[in-house]
Design a protein around this motif. Structure first.
Motif, PDB file in Angstrom:
ATOM      1  N   VAL A   1       0.847  -1.196   0.000  1.00  0.00           N
ATOM      2  CA  VAL A   1       0.000   0.000   0.000  1.00  0.00           C
ATOM      3  C   VAL A   1       0.884   1.249   0.000  1.00  0.00           C
ATOM      4  CG1 VAL A   1      -1.777   1.299   1.227  1.00  0.00           C
ATOM      5  CG2 VAL A   1      -1.827  -1.210   1.241  1.00  0.00           C
ATOM      6  N   TYR A   2       0.595   2.169  -0.903  1.00  0.00           N
ATOM      7  CA  TYR A   2       1.306   3.440  -0.978  1.00  0.00           C
ATOM      8  C   TYR A   2       0.310   4.573  -0.746  1.00  0.00           C
ATOM      9  CZ  TYR A   2       5.161   0.735  -2.863  1.00  0.00           C
ATOM     10  OH  TYR A   2       6.170  -0.197  -3.017  1.00  0.00           O
ATOM     11  N   SER A   3       0.813   5.718  -0.302  1.00  0.00           N
ATOM     12  CA  SER A   3      -0.060   6.835   0.062  1.00  0.00           C
ATOM     13  C   SER A   3       0.180   8.042  -0.833  1.00  0.00           C
ATOM     14  CB  SER A   3       0.171   7.236   1.523  1.00  0.00           C
ATOM     15  OG  SER A   3      -0.066   6.142   2.381  1.00  0.00           O
TER      16      SER A   3
ATOM     17  N   GLU B   1      -0.718  20.048   9.690  1.00  0.00           N
ATOM     18  CA  GLU B   1      -1.749  19.040   9.430  1.00  0.00           C
ATOM     19  C   GLU B   1      -1.305  18.071   8.337  1.00  0.00           C
ATOM     20  OE1 GLU B   1      -5.804  21.502  10.537  1.00  0.00           O
ATOM     21  OE2 GLU B   1      -4.598  22.146   8.833  1.00  0.00           O
ATOM     22  N   GLN B   2      -0.575  18.582   7.371  1.00  0.00           N
ATOM     23  CA  GLN B   2      -0.081  17.703   6.312  1.00  0.00           C
ATOM     24  C   GLN B   2       0.985  16.751   6.848  1.00  0.00           C
ATOM     25  OE1 GLN B   2       1.910  19.419   2.732  1.00  0.00           O
ATOM     26  NE2 GLN B   2       0.324  18.308   1.623  1.00  0.00           N
ATOM     27  N   ALA B   3       1.870  17.256   7.688  1.00  0.00           N
ATOM     28  CA  ALA B   3       2.894  16.397   8.294  1.00  0.00           C
ATOM     29  C   ALA B   3       2.250  15.330   9.175  1.00  0.00           C
ATOM     30  CB  ALA B   3       3.869  17.235   9.108  1.00  0.00           C
ATOM     31  N   ALA B   4       1.176  15.695   9.867  1.00  0.00           N
ATOM     32  CA  ALA B   4       0.462  14.722  10.697  1.00  0.00           C
ATOM     33  C   ALA B   4      -0.132  13.619   9.828  1.00  0.00           C
ATOM     34  CB  ALA B   4      -0.633  15.424  11.493  1.00  0.00           C
ATOM     35  N   ALA B   5      -0.605  13.988   8.639  1.00  0.00           N
ATOM     36  CA  ALA B   5      -1.146  12.981   7.713  1.00  0.00           C
ATOM     37  C   ALA B   5      -0.044  12.035   7.247  1.00  0.00           C
ATOM     38  CB  ALA B   5      -1.802  13.678   6.516  1.00  0.00           C
ATOM     39  N   VAL B   6       1.150  12.574   7.009  1.00  0.00           N
ATOM     40  CA  VAL B   6       2.291  11.737   6.610  1.00  0.00           C
ATOM     41  C   VAL B   6       2.609  10.738   7.721  1.00  0.00           C
ATOM     42  CG1 VAL B   6       4.757  11.731   6.094  1.00  0.00           C
ATOM     43  CG2 VAL B   6       3.281  13.463   5.059  1.00  0.00           C
ATOM     44  N   ARG B   7       2.700  11.216   8.952  1.00  0.00           N
ATOM     45  CA  ARG B   7       2.994  10.323  10.090  1.00  0.00           C
ATOM     46  C   ARG B   7       1.942   9.224  10.205  1.00  0.00           C
ATOM     47  NH1 ARG B   7       3.520  15.331  12.885  1.00  0.00           N
ATOM     48  NH2 ARG B   7       5.691  15.984  13.171  1.00  0.00           N
TER      49      ARG B   7
ATOM     50  N   TYR C   1      11.802  11.215  11.239  1.00  0.00           N
ATOM     51  CA  TYR C   1      12.565  10.053  10.778  1.00  0.00           C
ATOM     52  C   TYR C   1      11.667   9.207   9.893  1.00  0.00           C
ATOM     53  CZ  TYR C   1      15.004   5.590  10.763  1.00  0.00           C
ATOM     54  OH  TYR C   1      15.625   4.427  10.373  1.00  0.00           O
ATOM     55  N   PHE C   2      12.149   8.912   8.682  1.00  0.00           N
ATOM     56  CA  PHE C   2      11.328   8.191   7.711  1.00  0.00           C
ATOM     57  C   PHE C   2      11.863   6.788   7.480  1.00  0.00           C
ATOM     58  CE2 PHE C   2      10.514  12.635   6.764  1.00  0.00           C
ATOM     59  CZ  PHE C   2       9.122  12.641   6.669  1.00  0.00           C
ATOM     60  N   THR C   3      10.975   5.829   7.568  1.00  0.00           N
ATOM     61  CA  THR C   3      11.324   4.433   7.305  1.00  0.00           C
ATOM     62  C   THR C   3      10.883   4.002   5.910  1.00  0.00           C
ATOM     63  OG1 THR C   3       9.223   3.749   8.319  1.00  0.00           O
ATOM     64  CG2 THR C   3      11.179   3.812   9.733  1.00  0.00           C
ATOM     65  N   VAL C   4      10.214   4.905   5.183  1.00  0.00           N
ATOM     66  CA  VAL C   4       9.746   4.614   3.824  1.00  0.00           C
ATOM     67  C   VAL C   4      10.130   5.785   2.922  1.00  0.00           C
ATOM     68  CG1 VAL C   4       7.811   3.232   4.681  1.00  0.00           C
ATOM     69  CG2 VAL C   4       7.470   5.669   4.183  1.00  0.00           C
ATOM     70  N   PRO C   5      10.206   5.578   1.611  1.00  0.00           N
ATOM     71  CA  PRO C   5      10.561   6.682   0.704  1.00  0.00           C
ATOM     72  C   PRO C   5       9.454   7.729   0.621  1.00  0.00           C
ATOM     73  CG  PRO C   5       9.945   4.729  -0.543  1.00  0.00           C
ATOM     74  CD  PRO C   5      10.031   4.300   0.891  1.00  0.00           C
TER      75      PRO C   5
ATOM     76  N   GLU D   1      -0.063   7.961   7.921  1.00  0.00           N
ATOM     77  CA  GLU D   1       0.008   6.984   6.841  1.00  0.00           C
ATOM     78  C   GLU D   1       1.155   5.993   7.056  1.00  0.00           C
ATOM     79  OE1 GLU D   1      -2.179   6.586   4.040  1.00  0.00           O
ATOM     80  OE2 GLU D   1      -3.271   7.756   5.554  1.00  0.00           O
ATOM     81  N   ILE D   2       2.284   6.489   7.533  1.00  0.00           N
ATOM     82  CA  ILE D   2       3.423   5.601   7.793  1.00  0.00           C
ATOM     83  C   ILE D   2       3.098   4.646   8.941  1.00  0.00           C
ATOM     84  CG2 ILE D   2       5.826   5.519   8.562  1.00  0.00           C
ATOM     85  CD1 ILE D   2       6.271   8.162   7.074  1.00  0.00           C
ATOM     86  N   GLN D   3       2.492   5.171   9.996  1.00  0.00           N
ATOM     87  CA  GLN D   3       2.119   4.332  11.141  1.00  0.00           C
ATOM     88  C   GLN D   3       1.130   3.235  10.744  1.00  0.00           C
ATOM     89  OE1 GLN D   3       0.690   7.216  13.951  1.00  0.00           O
ATOM     90  NE2 GLN D   3       2.741   7.889  14.560  1.00  0.00           N
ATOM     91  N   GLU D   4       0.303   3.521   9.749  1.00  0.00           N
ATOM     92  CA  GLU D   4      -0.702   2.547   9.333  1.00  0.00           C
ATOM     93  C   GLU D   4      -0.188   1.585   8.268  1.00  0.00           C
ATOM     94  OE1 GLU D   4      -4.214   4.701   8.287  1.00  0.00           O
ATOM     95  OE2 GLU D   4      -4.614   5.337  10.363  1.00  0.00           O
ATOM     96  N   GLY D   5       1.125   1.654   7.992  1.00  0.00           N
ATOM     97  CA  GLY D   5       1.744   0.646   7.146  1.00  0.00           C
ATOM     98  C   GLY D   5       2.017   1.026   5.714  1.00  0.00           C
ATOM     99  N   SER D   6       2.001   2.318   5.388  1.00  0.00           N
ATOM    100  CA  SER D   6       2.292   2.736   4.019  1.00  0.00           C
ATOM    101  C   SER D   6       3.718   2.363   3.630  1.00  0.00           C
ATOM    102  CB  SER D   6       2.101   4.248   3.864  1.00  0.00           C
ATOM    103  OG  SER D   6       2.432   4.672   2.556  1.00  0.00           O
ATOM    104  N   SER D   7       3.899   1.920   2.387  1.00  0.00           N
ATOM    105  CA  SER D   7       5.221   1.549   1.887  1.00  0.00           C
ATOM    106  C   SER D   7       5.955   2.718   1.233  1.00  0.00           C
ATOM    107  CB  SER D   7       5.094   0.408   0.867  1.00  0.00           C
ATOM    108  OG  SER D   7       4.562  -0.744   1.475  1.00  0.00           O
TER     109      SER D   7
END
Length: 330
Positions: free
Chosen positions: A39-41, A83-89, A117-121, A91-97
């Protein structure tokens, strides 16, 4: 003795059955989950009914071709970088690749995301967020310059007053700022001088439509330039409303704007807009999602992405290439 052996046999059968059932459960549940598409966001700012329609067509085509899933997050028009940064966080927490992001504000998003800190591109599209994050965009400065050159050519052929008003809204996005710089560069280098004026809302609470219409009431300019899709829609609507309110008077204003939405194309066809400059957003969406799935993403981005731009008038609206890119969702 036979009874004891019989009990061991029963126990062995039950144990074997338990192992088999456990295996079936694992492969039927966990293994099946592991086989689900990644899943990608896609996180986009300033959503209207069709503002990102062509871009999303590109991401949806990539989703089908690559056998992945995409989750879309649309921010409201007045949402902030926080708010946009919160959306990024989230999506990553919910498993986005991977994240495809259109930053709402270049500097503010940059400040926040550089501390994360980003664990995905993460790939920015259209607007950048600093050097720490790659961005997929057209050459915005060249696009603005091409618009300025088109205005100068129109001035030369029509003999209209050499006066241009630029609406400087959304300059917090570097895409808009670069278009502005290219536009001014072209107009200022004209051999015959051009009077350039800039207008911006005094504050955000002042209605955008009311603000644009006030520009016409002050002194309807021969040329009005907008550097964002939504601004172009609003300028065309304000110009139409102004003419209807003053139908007994003759006014002329040629609007040059960025736009590829259904509304801007319709306004161009109805001659409420003189010309549109637009980028190939289908390619931007398709290439952006494809980038996120690559192993050697930096090399792939350099060698496999290109986002072109075109200028279109009513006369050229139904040329094959413009039809293909502007009416792709019909």
């Amino acid at each position: 003795m036979k009874k004891k052996r019989y009990q061991w046999q029963i126990g062995g059968i039950l144990l074997t059955a338990a192992v088999i059932l456990g295996g079936l459960y694992y492969y039927g549940i966990f293994a099946r989950q592991g086989g689900r598409p990644a899943v990608y966001s896609v996180i986009l700012y300033q959503n209207t009914n069709d503002e990102w329609a062509t871009f999303v067509e590109g991401t949806e085509q990539a989703e089908e071709d690559l056998d992945i899933d995409i989750n879309y997050v649309y921010l409201a028009r007045d949402d902030t970088a926080q708010e946009q940064a919160a959306a990024v966080r989230r999506e990553i927490q919910e498993g986005s690749s991977g994240i495809l992001l259109a930053p709402v504000d270049t500097e503010e998003v940059k400040k926040i995301m550089e501390s994360m800190y980003f664990t995905v591109p993460v790939l920015c599209v259209e607007t950048g967020a600093g050097d720490s994050f790659p961005v997929l965009r057209t050459d915005d400065r060249a696009m603005g310059k091409a618009m300025g050159e088109a205005i100068l050519e129109d001035m030369d052929s029509s003999g209209d007053q050499r006066r241009v008003i630029i609406l400087t809204e959304y300059m917090e996005r570097d895409s808009v700022r670069l278009r502005y710089e290219g536009l001014r560069d072209a107009l200022e280098k004209s051999k015959d001088s051009v009077l350039i004026e800039e207008r911006a809302r005094p504050h955000e609470d002042f209605g955008l439509g009311h603000f644009i219409k006030s520009v016409f009431y002050d002194d309807a300019p021969p040329y009005l330039v907008t550097l964002d899709k939504y601004m172009t829609e609003q300028a065309a609507a304000a110009w139409t409303g102004y003419r209807q309110e003053n139908e007994n008077e003759e006014f002329s204003c040629r609007i040059y704007g960025i736009g590829n939405t259904a509304r801007t194309v319709n306004e161009l066809d109805n001659e409420n807009i003189a010309a549109l400059m637009y980028q190939n957003e289908f390619n931007m969406g398709y290439q952006g999602i494809t980038y996120l799935t690559q192993k050697n993403r930096e090399k792939w981005l350099k060698n496999n992405t290109a986002v072109g731009y075109r200028i279109v008038t009513k006369e050229s609206l139904y040329e094959d290439e413009n039809e293909r890119l502007l009416f792709s969702n019909t």
